[in-house]
Design a protein around this motif. Structure first.
Motif, PDB file in Angstrom:
ATOM      1  N   ILE A   2      74.673 -36.898   4.886  1.00 59.50           N
ATOM      2  CA  ILE A   2      75.656 -36.453   5.871  1.00 59.50           C
ATOM      3  C   ILE A   2      76.897 -35.926   5.175  1.00 59.50           C
ATOM      4  CG2 ILE A   2      77.201 -37.232   7.716  1.00 59.50           C
ATOM      5  CD1 ILE A   2      74.874 -39.002   8.673  1.00 59.50           C
ATOM      6  N   LYS A   3      77.319 -36.619   4.113  1.00 55.62           N
ATOM      7  CA  LYS A   3      78.483 -36.139   3.362  1.00 55.62           C
ATOM      8  C   LYS A   3      78.194 -34.783   2.722  1.00 55.62           C
ATOM      9  CE  LYS A   3      81.219 -40.192   2.251  1.00 55.62           C
ATOM     10  NZ  LYS A   3      81.813 -40.971   1.147  1.00 55.62           N
ATOM     11  N   CYS A   4      76.964 -34.576   2.290  1.00 50.96           N
ATOM     12  CA  CYS A   4      76.592 -33.277   1.717  1.00 50.96           C
ATOM     13  C   CYS A   4      76.630 -32.189   2.784  1.00 50.96           C
ATOM     14  CB  CYS A   4      75.208 -33.351   1.075  1.00 50.96           C
ATOM     15  SG  CYS A   4      75.148 -34.362  -0.417  1.00 50.96           S
ATOM     16  N   ILE A   5      76.120 -32.485   3.968  1.00 42.80           N
ATOM     17  CA  ILE A   5      76.137 -31.509   5.064  1.00 42.80           C
ATOM     18  C   ILE A   5      77.570 -31.137   5.423  1.00 42.80           C
ATOM     19  CG2 ILE A   5      75.643 -31.183   7.537  1.00 42.80           C
ATOM     20  CD1 ILE A   5      73.149 -32.967   7.096  1.00 42.80           C
ATOM     21  N   LEU A   6      78.452 -32.136   5.443  1.00 41.78           N
ATOM     22  CA  LEU A   6      79.855 -31.902   5.804  1.00 41.78           C
ATOM     23  C   LEU A   6      80.700 -31.457   4.615  1.00 41.78           C
ATOM     24  CD1 LEU A   6      80.434 -34.971   8.156  1.00 41.78           C
ATOM     25  CD2 LEU A   6      79.996 -32.587   8.809  1.00 41.78           C
ATOM     26  N   ASN A   7      80.073 -31.367   3.446  1.00 36.25           N
ATOM     27  CA  ASN A   7      80.739 -30.968   2.212  1.00 36.25           C
ATOM     28  C   ASN A   7      81.905 -31.903   1.863  1.00 36.25           C
ATOM     29  OD1 ASN A   7      80.817 -29.388  -0.083  1.00 36.25           O
ATOM     30  ND2 ASN A   7      82.320 -27.988   0.791  1.00 36.25           N
ATOM     31  N   GLN A  89      70.549 -30.057  -6.174  1.00 38.15           N
ATOM     32  CA  GLN A  89      71.264 -28.855  -5.737  1.00 38.15           C
ATOM     33  C   GLN A  89      70.340 -27.808  -5.113  1.00 38.15           C
ATOM     34  OE1 GLN A  89      73.613 -27.128  -8.856  1.00 38.15           O
ATOM     35  NE2 GLN A  89      74.899 -26.010  -7.432  1.00 38.15           N
ATOM     36  N   ALA A  90      69.191 -27.559  -5.704  1.00 40.71           N
ATOM     37  CA  ALA A  90      68.273 -26.546  -5.167  1.00 40.71           C
ATOM     38  C   ALA A  90      67.759 -26.962  -3.786  1.00 40.71           C
ATOM     39  CB  ALA A  90      67.113 -26.323  -6.124  1.00 40.71           C
ATOM     40  N   GLN A  91      67.367 -28.219  -3.647  1.00 42.03           N
ATOM     41  CA  GLN A  91      66.864 -28.708  -2.366  1.00 42.03           C
ATOM     42  C   GLN A  91      67.966 -28.711  -1.312  1.00 42.03           C
ATOM     43  OE1 GLN A  91      66.505 -30.173  -5.319  1.00 42.03           O
ATOM     44  NE2 GLN A  91      64.423 -30.876  -5.610  1.00 42.03           N
ATOM     45  N   LEU A  92      69.158 -29.121  -1.721  1.00 43.63           N
ATOM     46  CA  LEU A  92      70.288 -29.159  -0.805  1.00 43.63           C
ATOM     47  C   LEU A  92      70.663 -27.752  -0.337  1.00 43.63           C
ATOM     48  CD1 LEU A  92      72.291 -31.033   0.565  1.00 43.63           C
ATOM     49  CD2 LEU A  92      73.772 -30.812  -1.428  1.00 43.63           C
ATOM     50  N   LYS A  93      70.622 -26.808  -1.255  1.00 43.65           N
ATOM     51  CA  LYS A  93      70.930 -25.412  -0.913  1.00 43.65           C
ATOM     52  C   LYS A  93      69.912 -24.871   0.100  1.00 43.65           C
ATOM     53  CE  LYS A  93      71.855 -20.927  -2.989  1.00 43.65           C
ATOM     54  NZ  LYS A  93      71.881 -20.142  -4.245  1.00 43.65           N
ATOM     55  N   ALA A  94      68.632 -25.172  -0.120  1.00 45.28           N
ATOM     56  CA  ALA A  94      67.581 -24.718   0.807  1.00 45.28           C
ATOM     57  C   ALA A  94      67.756 -25.374   2.175  1.00 45.28           C
ATOM     58  CB  ALA A  94      66.205 -25.031   0.233  1.00 45.28           C
ATOM     59  N   MET A  96      70.561 -26.555   3.484  1.00 45.97           N
ATOM     60  CA  MET A  96      71.763 -26.021   4.124  1.00 45.97           C
ATOM     61  C   MET A  96      71.547 -24.592   4.637  1.00 45.97           C
ATOM     62  SD  MET A  96      73.779 -28.490   4.357  1.00 45.97           S
ATOM     63  CE  MET A  96      75.151 -27.580   5.058  1.00 45.97           C
ATOM     64  N   LYS A  97      70.724 -23.829   3.951  1.00 54.83           N
ATOM     65  CA  LYS A  97      70.407 -22.474   4.418  1.00 54.83           C
ATOM     66  C   LYS A  97      69.704 -22.541   5.771  1.00 54.83           C
ATOM     67  CE  LYS A  97      68.064 -18.216   3.093  1.00 54.83           C
ATOM     68  NZ  LYS A  97      67.181 -17.580   2.112  1.00 54.83           N
ATOM     69  N   GLY A  98      68.713 -23.421   5.886  1.00 52.56           N
ATOM     70  CA  GLY A  98      68.007 -23.593   7.154  1.00 52.56           C
ATOM     71  C   GLY A  98      68.895 -24.215   8.217  1.00 52.56           C
ATOM     72  N   PHE A  99      69.696 -25.185   7.818  1.00 57.52           N
ATOM     73  CA  PHE A  99      70.603 -25.867   8.737  1.00 57.52           C
ATOM     74  C   PHE A  99      71.622 -24.891   9.327  1.00 57.52           C
ATOM     75  CE2 PHE A  99      74.127 -28.780   9.788  1.00 57.52           C
ATOM     76  CZ  PHE A  99      73.449 -29.745  10.499  1.00 57.52           C
ATOM     77  N   SER A 100      72.067 -23.946   8.503  1.00 53.04           N
ATOM     78  CA  SER A 100      73.072 -22.983   8.967  1.00 53.04           C
ATOM     79  C   SER A 100      72.520 -22.005  10.004  1.00 53.04           C
ATOM     80  CB  SER A 100      73.682 -22.221   7.785  1.00 53.04           C
ATOM     81  OG  SER A 100      72.725 -21.367   7.202  1.00 53.04           O
ATOM     82  N   PHE A 101      71.193 -21.875  10.077  1.00 53.83           N
ATOM     83  CA  PHE A 101      70.604 -21.050  11.139  1.00 53.83           C
ATOM     84  C   PHE A 101      70.743 -21.734  12.489  1.00 53.83           C
ATOM     85  CE2 PHE A 101      67.940 -19.078   7.707  1.00 53.83           C
ATOM     86  CZ  PHE A 101      68.437 -17.792   7.862  1.00 53.83           C
ATOM     87  N   VAL A 102      70.717 -23.064  12.474  1.00 58.74           N
ATOM     88  CA  VAL A 102      70.823 -23.848  13.704  1.00 58.74           C
ATOM     89  C   VAL A 102      72.282 -24.081  14.075  1.00 58.74           C
ATOM     90  CG1 VAL A 102      70.197 -26.035  14.807  1.00 58.74           C
ATOM     91  CG2 VAL A 102      68.627 -24.973  13.173  1.00 58.74           C
ATOM     92  N   ILE A 103      73.063 -24.479  13.090  1.00 53.15           N
ATOM     93  CA  ILE A 103      74.485 -24.756  13.306  1.00 53.15           C
ATOM     94  C   ILE A 103      75.289 -23.910  12.322  1.00 53.15           C
ATOM     95  CG2 ILE A 103      76.292 -26.520  13.248  1.00 53.15           C
ATOM     96  CD1 ILE A 103      74.123 -28.568  13.956  1.00 53.15           C
ATOM     97  N   PRO A 104      76.067 -22.958  12.817  1.00 51.64           N
ATOM     98  CA  PRO A 104      76.813 -22.073  11.926  1.00 51.64           C
ATOM     99  C   PRO A 104      77.772 -22.834  11.006  1.00 51.64           C
ATOM    100  CG  PRO A 104      76.898 -21.297  14.197  1.00 51.64           C
ATOM    101  CD  PRO A 104      76.276 -22.651  14.228  1.00 51.64           C
ATOM    102  N   PRO A 105      77.915 -22.376   9.755  1.00 46.52           N
ATOM    103  CA  PRO A 105      78.829 -23.027   8.819  1.00 46.52           C
ATOM    104  C   PRO A 105      80.248 -23.122   9.402  1.00 46.52           C
ATOM    105  CG  PRO A 105      77.527 -21.365   7.692  1.00 46.52           C
ATOM    106  CD  PRO A 105      77.254 -21.219   9.163  1.00 46.52           C
TER     107      PRO A 105
END
Length: 158
Positions: A2-7, A89-94, A96-105
């Motif tokens: 969750i902290k990673c998602i919220l940066n 980092q690679a998994q988190l980036k992937a 977050m890329k998919g997550f950003s399609f659902v919820i905009p950054p």
């Protein structure tokens, strides 16, 4: 996660969810005089990946930096950063890329970690009194035997 998602910044306490033993060991290192007990250790993390041993330098020239009382905090910090961010980092980036399609950054910036966790997972404990207070009955009322039995049964689960 969750902290990673919220940066948000990760801390040593976040490591407890991933590796409780390592968290406990790092707490001990930080709270005690390590003396020469880590004289043979440096700012290098050894990991096994697909049967191969990897040596990861946690800082430039990490293999030449012995862990001492004066730099143990930096060692713990760098190890936590590697384990909870860099190594995934690679998994988190992937993700977050998919997550950003659902919820905009930026949409979630208004939430604290606790608030977002509740939105994502709900409240871990449900108050039976709150349920009773807000229950709406159709063709029954709260004095009906079936409703009374329901609440009694739910109270026994507590």
């Amino acid at each position: 996660m969750i902290k990673c998602i919220l940066n948000h910044d990760l801390t040593l306490d976040d490591l407890e969810d991933i590796d409780p033993d390592l968290h406990k060991n790092f707490k001990w290192i930080l709270e005690n005089d390590i003396g020469d007990s880590m004289a043979d250790n440096s700012f290098v993390l050894e990991q096994t990946f697909l049967g191969s041993k990897l040596c990861i330098e946690l800082m430039e020239n990490g293999e030449f930096n012995e862990i001492t009382n004066s730099n143990k905090k930096e060692f713990v910090s760098q190890t936590c950063k590697y384990l909870m961010r860099t190594s995934i980092q690679a998994q988190l980036k992937a993700f977050m890329k998919g997550f950003s399609f659902v919820i905009p950054p930026g949409t979630l910036d208004i939430f604290s970690v606790t608030e977002f966790s509740i939105l994502l997972s709900g409240i871990p404990e449900i108050s039976l009194e709150e349920m009773k207070k807000h229950a709406v009955y159709k063709s029954m009322n709260n004095d009906d035997p079936l409703i009374t039995y329901l609440w009694e049964a739910l109270e026994e689960f507590d």
